[in-house]
Design an enzyme around this catalytic site. Sequence first.
Site, PDB file in Angstrom:
ATOM      1  N   ASP A   1      -4.823 -10.756  -0.781  1.00 21.16           N
ATOM      2  CA  ASP A   1      -3.478 -11.323  -0.682  1.00 21.16           C
ATOM      3  C   ASP A   1      -2.653 -11.059  -1.939  1.00 21.16           C
ATOM      4  O   ASP A   1      -3.130 -11.259  -3.060  1.00 21.16           O
ATOM      5  CB  ASP A   1      -3.557 -12.833  -0.430  1.00 21.16           C
ATOM      6  CG  ASP A   1      -2.203 -13.426  -0.078  1.00 21.16           C
ATOM      7  OD1 ASP A   1      -1.433 -12.770   0.654  1.00 21.16           O
ATOM      8  OD2 ASP A   1      -1.902 -14.538  -0.552  1.00 21.16           O
ATOM      9  N   HIS A   2      -1.428 -10.578  -1.721  1.00 23.56           N
ATOM     10  CA  HIS A   2      -0.495 -10.255  -2.804  1.00 23.56           C
ATOM     11  C   HIS A   2      -1.052  -9.204  -3.769  1.00 23.56           C
ATOM     12  O   HIS A   2      -0.747  -9.231  -4.966  1.00 23.56           O
ATOM     13  CB  HIS A   2      -0.054 -11.518  -3.559  1.00 23.56           C
ATOM     14  CG  HIS A   2       0.949 -12.312  -2.777  1.00 23.56           C
ATOM     15  ND1 HIS A   2       0.589 -13.087  -1.704  1.00 23.56           N
ATOM     16  CD2 HIS A   2       2.290 -12.427  -2.882  1.00 23.56           C
ATOM     17  CE1 HIS A   2       1.678 -13.659  -1.195  1.00 23.56           C
ATOM     18  NE2 HIS A   2       2.719 -13.267  -1.895  1.00 23.56           N
TER      19      HIS A   2
ATOM     20  N   GLU B   1      -1.238  -4.745  11.492  1.00 21.43           N
ATOM     21  CA  GLU B   1      -0.434  -4.293  10.349  1.00 21.43           C
ATOM     22  C   GLU B   1       1.036  -4.631  10.583  1.00 21.43           C
ATOM     23  O   GLU B   1       1.783  -4.923   9.652  1.00 21.43           O
ATOM     24  CB  GLU B   1      -0.603  -2.790  10.128  1.00 21.43           C
ATOM     25  CG  GLU B   1       0.011  -2.311   8.824  1.00 21.43           C
ATOM     26  CD  GLU B   1      -0.349  -0.874   8.537  1.00 21.43           C
ATOM     27  OE1 GLU B   1      -1.175  -0.640   7.652  1.00 21.43           O
ATOM     28  OE2 GLU B   1       0.195   0.014   9.213  1.00 21.43           O
TER      29      GLU B   1
ATOM     30  N   HIS C   1       4.985  -0.124  -0.431  1.00 21.18           N
ATOM     31  CA  HIS C   1       5.730  -1.024   0.453  1.00 21.18           C
ATOM     32  C   HIS C   1       4.722  -2.045   0.961  1.00 21.18           C
ATOM     33  O   HIS C   1       3.512  -1.837   0.865  1.00 21.18           O
ATOM     34  CB  HIS C   1       6.363  -0.257   1.622  1.00 21.18           C
ATOM     35  CG  HIS C   1       5.345   0.387   2.490  1.00 21.18           C
ATOM     36  ND1 HIS C   1       4.757   1.583   2.161  1.00 21.18           N
ATOM     37  CD2 HIS C   1       4.742  -0.032   3.633  1.00 21.18           C
ATOM     38  CE1 HIS C   1       3.851   1.889   3.080  1.00 21.18           C
ATOM     39  NE2 HIS C   1       3.813   0.930   3.977  1.00 21.18           N
TER      40      HIS C   1
ATOM     41  N   HIS D   1       3.112  -5.069   3.786  1.00 22.51           N
ATOM     42  CA  HIS D   1       2.930  -5.491   5.179  1.00 22.51           C
ATOM     43  C   HIS D   1       2.463  -6.934   5.188  1.00 22.51           C
ATOM     44  O   HIS D   1       1.792  -7.386   4.257  1.00 22.51           O
ATOM     45  CB  HIS D   1       1.866  -4.651   5.885  1.00 22.51           C
ATOM     46  CG  HIS D   1       2.282  -3.245   6.143  1.00 22.51           C
ATOM     47  ND1 HIS D   1       3.135  -2.888   7.165  1.00 22.51           N
ATOM     48  CD2 HIS D   1       1.967  -2.096   5.509  1.00 22.51           C
ATOM     49  CE1 HIS D   1       3.308  -1.582   7.157  1.00 22.51           C
ATOM     50  NE2 HIS D   1       2.624  -1.063   6.157  1.00 22.51           N
TER      51      HIS D   1
ATOM     52  N   CYS E   1       5.246   5.372   5.061  1.00 22.95           N
ATOM     53  CA  CYS E   1       4.061   4.805   4.410  1.00 22.95           C
ATOM     54  C   CYS E   1       3.600   5.657   3.223  1.00 22.95           C
ATOM     55  O   CYS E   1       2.732   5.228   2.461  1.00 22.95           O
ATOM     56  CB  CYS E   1       2.929   4.606   5.412  1.00 22.95           C
ATOM     57  SG  CYS E   1       3.078   3.060   6.346  1.00 22.95           S
TER      58      CYS E   1
ATOM     59  N   HIS F   1       0.826  -1.201   0.000  1.00 21.73           N
ATOM     60  CA  HIS F   1       0.000   0.000   0.000  1.00 21.73           C
ATOM     61  C   HIS F   1       0.864   1.257   0.000  1.00 21.73           C
ATOM     62  O   HIS F   1       2.078   1.204   0.157  1.00 21.73           O
ATOM     63  CB  HIS F   1      -1.004   0.002   1.168  1.00 21.73           C
ATOM     64  CG  HIS F   1      -0.422   0.316   2.516  1.00 21.73           C
ATOM     65  ND1 HIS F   1      -1.205   0.593   3.605  1.00 21.73           N
ATOM     66  CD2 HIS F   1       0.867   0.410   2.945  1.00 21.73           C
ATOM     67  CE1 HIS F   1      -0.428   0.841   4.647  1.00 21.73           C
ATOM     68  NE2 HIS F   1       0.821   0.729   4.279  1.00 21.73           N
TER      69      HIS F   1
HETATM   70 NI    NI Z   1       2.484   0.971   5.582  1.00 25.03          NI
END
Ligand code: NI
Length: 137
Positions: free
Chosen positions: A81-82, A126, A41, A43, A35, A16
């Site tokens: 996911d992914h 997160e 990047h 998580h 972020c 995100h």
């Molecule tokens: Ni983040």
Amino acid sequence: MAKVTVHRKAHFNAAHRLYNSDWSDDRNATVFGKCANPHYHGHNYELIVAVKGEINPTTGFVMDMKELKDLIAEEIEEKLDHKNLNEEVEAFKSLNPTAENIAVVIWNILRKKIDLNLELIVTLYETPRNFVVYDGE
Ligand code: NI
């Protein structure tokens, strides 16, 4: 009849970027820190779905855990996911994909699929130390 809360853990990896398109790059960097990285990047999100209600006297279950497992797999893991949340998930095209907002989106999806006599609480990690809880309020 006793009320019991059952929990199912799940997991997804996603990328995100947090930013407000009305703000300058500088202001985004100040508010969202790393972020706000324009290159995104990832998580490792840990999800805990809690369902609270009376034990069904016929089955002895609050909710069939297989059903809950499949629901989370199909409705949440499959969709998130992914994925790049900003780019690939419709809900986040105009909503900042913070842990708070992701938890609300997940809750709204699952709420439509789970018996309304059962309470639903979504916990989303997160990072191992940062997590949010949403119960529909
Ligand atoms: Ni983040």
